[in-house]
Design a protein around this motif. Structure first.
Motif, PDB file in Angstrom:
ATOM      1  N   MET A 470       0.730  -1.131   0.181  1.00 43.04           N
ATOM      2  CA  MET A 470      -0.059   0.057  -0.162  1.00 43.04           C
ATOM      3  C   MET A 470       0.836   1.161  -0.143  1.00 43.04           C
ATOM      4  SD  MET A 470      -3.509  -0.902   2.522  1.00 43.04           S
ATOM      5  CE  MET A 470      -2.369  -1.079   3.767  1.00 43.04           C
ATOM      6  N   ARG A 471       1.873   1.161   0.800  1.00 41.72           N
ATOM      7  CA  ARG A 471       2.745   2.343   0.809  1.00 41.72           C
ATOM      8  C   ARG A 471       3.254   2.607  -0.406  1.00 41.72           C
ATOM      9  NH1 ARG A 471       8.096   2.531   0.785  1.00 41.72           N
ATOM     10  NH2 ARG A 471       8.366   0.382   1.311  1.00 41.72           N
ATOM     11  N   VAL A 472       4.034   1.537  -1.093  1.00 35.68           N
ATOM     12  CA  VAL A 472       4.680   1.754  -2.574  1.00 35.68           C
ATOM     13  C   VAL A 472       3.699   2.230  -3.592  1.00 35.68           C
ATOM     14  CG1 VAL A 472       5.661   0.518  -4.494  1.00 35.68           C
ATOM     15  CG2 VAL A 472       6.622   0.259  -2.042  1.00 35.68           C
ATOM     16  N   ALA A 473       2.274   1.690  -3.591  1.00 32.59           N
ATOM     17  CA  ALA A 473       1.351   2.152  -4.383  1.00 32.59           C
ATOM     18  C   ALA A 473       1.013   3.647  -4.318  1.00 32.59           C
ATOM     19  CB  ALA A 473       0.081   1.080  -4.180  1.00 32.59           C
ATOM     20  N   ARG A 474       0.986   4.062  -3.163  1.00 30.47           N
ATOM     21  CA  ARG A 474       0.563   5.510  -2.862  1.00 30.47           C
ATOM     22  C   ARG A 474       1.640   6.325  -3.135  1.00 30.47           C
ATOM     23  NH1 ARG A 474      -2.077   3.391   1.954  1.00 30.47           N
ATOM     24  NH2 ARG A 474      -0.255   3.573   3.190  1.00 30.47           N
ATOM     25  N   THR A 475       2.886   5.796  -3.187  1.00 32.60           N
ATOM     26  CA  THR A 475       4.256   6.651  -3.383  1.00 32.60           C
ATOM     27  C   THR A 475       4.214   6.685  -4.780  1.00 32.60           C
ATOM     28  OG1 THR A 475       5.231   5.827  -1.436  1.00 32.60           O
ATOM     29  CG2 THR A 475       6.599   6.910  -3.210  1.00 32.60           C
ATOM     30  N   TYR A 476       4.076   5.782  -5.804  1.00 33.11           N
ATOM     31  CA  TYR A 476       4.494   5.690  -7.163  1.00 33.11           C
ATOM     32  C   TYR A 476       3.216   5.907  -8.197  1.00 33.11           C
ATOM     33  CZ  TYR A 476       9.089   4.323  -5.326  1.00 33.11           C
ATOM     34  OH  TYR A 476      10.223   4.390  -4.313  1.00 33.11           O
ATOM     35  N   PHE A 477       2.237   5.378  -7.628  1.00 32.86           N
ATOM     36  CA  PHE A 477       1.369   5.340  -8.602  1.00 32.86           C
ATOM     37  C   PHE A 477       0.422   6.612  -8.503  1.00 32.86           C
ATOM     38  CE2 PHE A 477       1.244   0.303  -8.226  1.00 32.86           C
ATOM     39  CZ  PHE A 477       2.158   0.372  -9.160  1.00 32.86           C
ATOM     40  N   THR A 478       1.131   7.644  -9.058  1.00 32.70           N
ATOM     41  CA  THR A 478       0.430   8.977  -8.724  1.00 32.70           C
ATOM     42  C   THR A 478       0.333   9.589 -10.350  1.00 32.70           C
ATOM     43  OG1 THR A 478       2.807  10.240  -8.667  1.00 32.70           O
ATOM     44  CG2 THR A 478       1.561   9.455  -6.473  1.00 32.70           C
ATOM     45  N   ARG A 479      -0.714  10.309 -10.314  1.00 27.86           N
ATOM     46  CA  ARG A 479      -0.695  11.016 -11.649  1.00 27.86           C
ATOM     47  C   ARG A 479       0.479  12.020 -12.302  1.00 27.86           C
ATOM     48  NH1 ARG A 479      -2.735  15.854 -13.909  1.00 27.86           N
ATOM     49  NH2 ARG A 479      -4.019  15.789 -16.108  1.00 27.86           N
ATOM     50  N   GLU A 480       1.216  12.543 -11.205  1.00 29.96           N
ATOM     51  CA  GLU A 480       2.322  13.421 -11.710  1.00 29.96           C
ATOM     52  C   GLU A 480       3.625  12.420 -12.160  1.00 29.96           C
ATOM     53  OE1 GLU A 480       2.551  13.575  -7.186  1.00 29.96           O
ATOM     54  OE2 GLU A 480       0.944  13.646  -8.814  1.00 29.96           O
ATOM     55  N   ASN A 481       3.532  11.163 -11.581  1.00 35.54           N
ATOM     56  CA  ASN A 481       4.665  10.265 -11.961  1.00 35.54           C
ATOM     57  C   ASN A 481       4.173   9.388 -13.032  1.00 35.54           C
ATOM     58  OD1 ASN A 481       7.124   9.215 -11.315  1.00 35.54           O
ATOM     59  ND2 ASN A 481       5.955   7.281 -10.547  1.00 35.54           N
ATOM     60  N   ARG A 482       2.993   9.513 -13.697  1.00 37.44           N
ATOM     61  CA  ARG A 482       2.615   8.751 -14.804  1.00 37.44           C
ATOM     62  C   ARG A 482       2.703   9.204 -16.144  1.00 37.44           C
ATOM     63  NH1 ARG A 482      -3.420   8.079 -13.590  1.00 37.44           N
ATOM     64  NH2 ARG A 482      -3.646  10.247 -14.810  1.00 37.44           N
ATOM     65  N   THR A 483       3.189   8.349 -17.148  1.00 35.69           N
ATOM     66  CA  THR A 483       3.273   8.484 -18.657  1.00 35.69           C
ATOM     67  C   THR A 483       2.255   7.410 -19.387  1.00 35.69           C
ATOM     68  OG1 THR A 483       5.521   9.325 -18.268  1.00 35.69           O
ATOM     69  CG2 THR A 483       4.767   8.637 -20.679  1.00 35.69           C
ATOM     70  N   VAL A 484       1.494   7.827 -20.298  1.00 34.21           N
ATOM     71  CA  VAL A 484       0.473   7.094 -21.042  1.00 34.21           C
ATOM     72  C   VAL A 484       0.828   7.147 -22.296  1.00 34.21           C
ATOM     73  CG1 VAL A 484      -1.802   6.609 -21.425  1.00 34.21           C
ATOM     74  CG2 VAL A 484      -1.158   7.578 -18.923  1.00 34.21           C
ATOM     75  N   GLY A 485       0.754   6.210 -23.165  1.00 33.69           N
ATOM     76  CA  GLY A 485       1.004   6.391 -24.603  1.00 33.69           C
ATOM     77  C   GLY A 485      -0.124   5.368 -25.043  1.00 33.69           C
ATOM     78  N   PHE A 486      -0.627   5.704 -26.212  1.00 37.01           N
ATOM     79  CA  PHE A 486      -1.918   4.924 -26.959  1.00 37.01           C
ATOM     80  C   PHE A 486      -1.753   5.316 -28.268  1.00 37.01           C
ATOM     81  CE2 PHE A 486      -3.607   9.001 -25.254  1.00 37.01           C
ATOM     82  CZ  PHE A 486      -4.173   9.627 -26.409  1.00 37.01           C
ATOM     83  N   ILE A 487      -2.200   4.229 -29.004  1.00 35.51           N
ATOM     84  CA  ILE A 487      -2.528   4.224 -30.481  1.00 35.51           C
ATOM     85  C   ILE A 487      -3.899   4.784 -30.804  1.00 35.51           C
ATOM     86  CG2 ILE A 487      -2.579   2.948 -32.538  1.00 35.51           C
ATOM     87  CD1 ILE A 487      -0.062   1.372 -31.805  1.00 35.51           C
ATOM     88  N   THR A 488      -4.219   5.477 -31.473  1.00 33.86           N
ATOM     89  CA  THR A 488      -5.431   5.744 -32.064  1.00 33.86           C
ATOM     90  C   THR A 488      -5.622   5.417 -33.412  1.00 33.86           C
ATOM     91  OG1 THR A 488      -6.000   7.710 -30.507  1.00 33.86           O
ATOM     92  CG2 THR A 488      -7.235   7.662 -32.533  1.00 33.86           C
ATOM     93  N   LYS A 489      -6.626   4.696 -33.763  1.00 38.56           N
ATOM     94  CA  LYS A 489      -6.486   4.072 -35.157  1.00 38.56           C
ATOM     95  C   LYS A 489      -6.932   5.277 -36.124  1.00 38.56           C
ATOM     96  CE  LYS A 489      -8.125   0.150 -37.904  1.00 38.56           C
ATOM     97  NZ  LYS A 489      -8.976  -0.937 -38.033  1.00 38.56           N
ATOM     98  N   LYS A 490      -6.551   5.575 -37.167  1.00 35.98           N
ATOM     99  CA  LYS A 490      -6.865   6.586 -38.207  1.00 35.98           C
ATOM    100  C   LYS A 490      -8.257   6.523 -38.288  1.00 35.98           C
ATOM    101  CE  LYS A 490      -2.025   7.689 -40.143  1.00 35.98           C
ATOM    102  NZ  LYS A 490      -1.383   7.496 -41.465  1.00 35.98           N
ATOM    103  N   GLY A 491      -8.887   7.638 -38.454  1.00 34.03           N
ATOM    104  CA  GLY A 491     -10.386   7.487 -38.853  1.00 34.03           C
ATOM    105  C   GLY A 491     -11.189   7.144 -37.587  1.00 34.03           C
ATOM    106  N   GLY A 492     -10.726   6.802 -36.411  1.00 38.45           N
ATOM    107  CA  GLY A 492     -11.491   6.067 -35.375  1.00 38.45           C
ATOM    108  C   GLY A 492     -11.218   7.097 -34.250  1.00 38.45           C
ATOM    109  N   ASP A 493     -11.936   6.691 -33.193  1.00 38.36           N
ATOM    110  CA  ASP A 493     -11.866   7.381 -31.772  1.00 38.36           C
ATOM    111  C   ASP A 493     -10.670   6.562 -30.787  1.00 38.36           C
ATOM    112  OD1 ASP A 493     -13.860   9.197 -32.518  1.00 38.36           O
ATOM    113  OD2 ASP A 493     -15.397   7.636 -31.845  1.00 38.36           O
ATOM    114  N   LYS A 494     -10.069   7.274 -29.906  1.00 34.68           N
ATOM    115  CA  LYS A 494      -9.302   6.602 -29.022  1.00 34.68           C
ATOM    116  C   LYS A 494      -9.987   5.525 -28.260  1.00 34.68           C
ATOM    117  CE  LYS A 494      -8.780   9.842 -25.239  1.00 34.68           C
ATOM    118  NZ  LYS A 494      -7.615  10.634 -24.633  1.00 34.68           N
TER     119      LYS A 494
END
Length: 494
Positions: A470-494
């Motif tokens: 729980m301590r590690v999850a609260r420390t590291y799984f934060t919004r400011e520590n997060r990077t998100v990458g995603f593929i959006t199909k051309k012509g579609g929604d993500k």
């Protein structure tokens, strides 16, 4: 029921301790005067042996003007030596020297980009092609491979990562001296012939496997966006412009600096006599002079101050990757991440798979892992493919919900015990082969400084508590520590 669970736990603990003690007793360490580290294990179940050489230098150790050199050099070291891979090295060498002169001039002219002289480039390219054709008359293709193959060798290969470079082979135990002769010759007398044709091969590999593949391109962009300062953000293969400017002279300098016995860890596992094997390695490798040690990477990645998001438009199915910065291997919190990884993303019994793939059916596949290296602080990564009609945003929200749950709800003791049992099984499976054990010995010796990490990891993980998670999850799984990458199909929604 409680007695049964206690018995299972006791048996698992006994098995773990027995396995660790056995491995501690069986691994023989020996360091040559030149710094080469040997890790030897006798196994007489079959008349075979696996030999792995790990060099403590990978793409994280490259300077900015040599990115991609560790990977390209790995390719080049299959080309032979002054005696192997050539029909007449004395006649070949002047042609190779002339090739380098012309290639250096061509590389320098192309580096001027829009100011380059097109006519000069065309002339140099024609001259280089002619010289390479001349040099090819002396080349004996794949002589290393043929020698090993004729003598029963299998699995002859190599791989480069951000943390290091490894060369491996399995062969009959009575052919171990052949391995020592070939590999010591390669370490002392490697010739980087066909360098510029192989550079073109690597450039094509980059185009095919990275630039033209949406998921690989997303991954590469995701990692680069996650590390703004640290060299972990650079791709091991190098960016295309990096590869275009690599020269044989740079590769030779890198090779002579770092491919040295004091940067090498050798694991030999199988049907060997330890004393005789040490004497064999001393005879073939002992006289080789040590080289430079790669300086430690001192750049520290600055803490993120906000979420980073990367979108790739491509004609491909949606994909989502989430990453959180975390400590390097063998640090206290890294052991907690080992547990989190197994709880969330290890196999079909993990929370991610059961909830997102089986129950909610919003993903076709999902996994969690550490990347892109281990020697330095890295990322905890979750990668998933949405199941239509669900989107990357749906999967991202579901993953985040599971991460939030870890912050507030203690993991049950039975789940922690299940992890220990699974670790025991997985490690026994991985180390059941000579090659598997040789790989682990060289990997952990190189990344942590001590192969005993293999035996200590289980006891460290056994000490992880629900409060730690729980301590590690609260420390590291934060919004400011997060990077998100995603593929959006051309012509579609993500």
């Amino acid at each position: 029921m409680k007695r049964t669970m206690l018995a299972v736990a006791l048996l698992a603990t006994i098995a773990t301790c027995t396995h660790a003690a056995t491995l501690e007793q069986k691994v023989v360490e020996h360091t040559l005067k030149n710094g080469m580290k040997l890790l030897l294990v006798e196994r007489h179940t079959s008349p075979t042996v696996s030999a792995w050489i790990r060099f403590r230098v990978g793409s994280v150790d490259e300077r900015s003007d040599e990115r991609g050199i560790a990977h390209l050099l790995e390719h080049m070291l299959f080309k032979g030596t002054t005696t192997l891979g050539t029909k007449d090295y004395a006649a070949e060498k002047p042609v190779l020297d002339r090739i380098e002169e012309v290639a250096q001039a061509l590389t320098a002219e192309k580096a001027q980009r829009e100011k380059a002289d097109a006519g000069k480039i065309a002339g140099l390219e024609k001259q280089l092609a002619s010289l390479e054709a001349d040099a090819s008359r002396y080349v004996i293709k794949d002589e290393f491979f043929e020698l090993y193959s004729r003598n029963g060798g299998t699995g002859y290969n190599a791989f480069t990562s951000r943390d290091g470079t490894t060369y491996l082979i399995s062969l009959p135990s009575n052919k171990l001296e052949l391995w020592a002769a070939i590999e010591s010759d390669r370490l002392q007398n490697a010739v980087l012939r066909e360098f510029y044709t192989e550079r073109s091969v690597v450039m094509e590999e980059r185009r095919r496997s990275y630039d033209a593949d949406p998921e690989s391109k997303l991954w590469e962009t995701f990692v680069a966006s996650s590390f703004l300062a640290h060299a972990y953000g650079q791709p091991t293969i190098g960016w295309m412009s990096d590869i275009e400017n690599l020269t044989r002279s740079k590769a030779e300098q890198f090779f002579h600096s770092y491919y040295a016995p004091n940067n090498a860890i050798v694991a030999i596992v199988g049907d060997i006599d330890t004393t005789a094997t040490i004497a064999l390695v001393e005879r073939y490798f002992g006289a080789i002079k040590p080289g430079k040690q790669p300086p430690p990477v001192t750049t520290l990645e600055p803490a993120q101050a906000g979420e980073r998001r990367i979108e790739l438009l491509a004609d491909a199915e949606p994909t989502v990757i989430m990453g959180f910065h975390k400590p390097a291997i063998s640090t206290p919190d890294d052991y907690v991440f080992d547990v989190i990884n197994m709880i969330l993303g290890s196999g079909r019994t993990s929370r991610f798979y059961k909830k997102l793939v089986i129950e909610k059916q919003i993903a076709t596949d999902i996994g969690a892992f550490d990347a892109p290296g281990h020697r330095y602080p890295n990322l905890f990564v979750v990668s998933a493919n949405p199941r239509a009609p669900h989107t990357a945003a749906d999967v991202e929200a579901a993953v985040q919900a599971e991460l939030e749950l870890l912050k507030t709800t203690p993991v049950a003791a039975r789940d922690l015990q299940r992890i220990l049992n699974k670790m025991e099984y997985e490690e026994a499976r991985r180390m059941g082969t000579n090659g598997g054990l040789a790989r682990n010995l060289t990997e952990y010796e190189a990344t942590t400084g001590n192969w005993r990490y293999m035996t200590e990891q289980r006891s460290k993980i056994a000490g992880v508590t629900p409060d730690d998670i729980m301590r590690v999850a609260r420390t590291y799984f934060t919004r400011e520590n997060r990077t998100v990458g995603f593929i959006t199909k051309k012509g579609g929604d993500k």
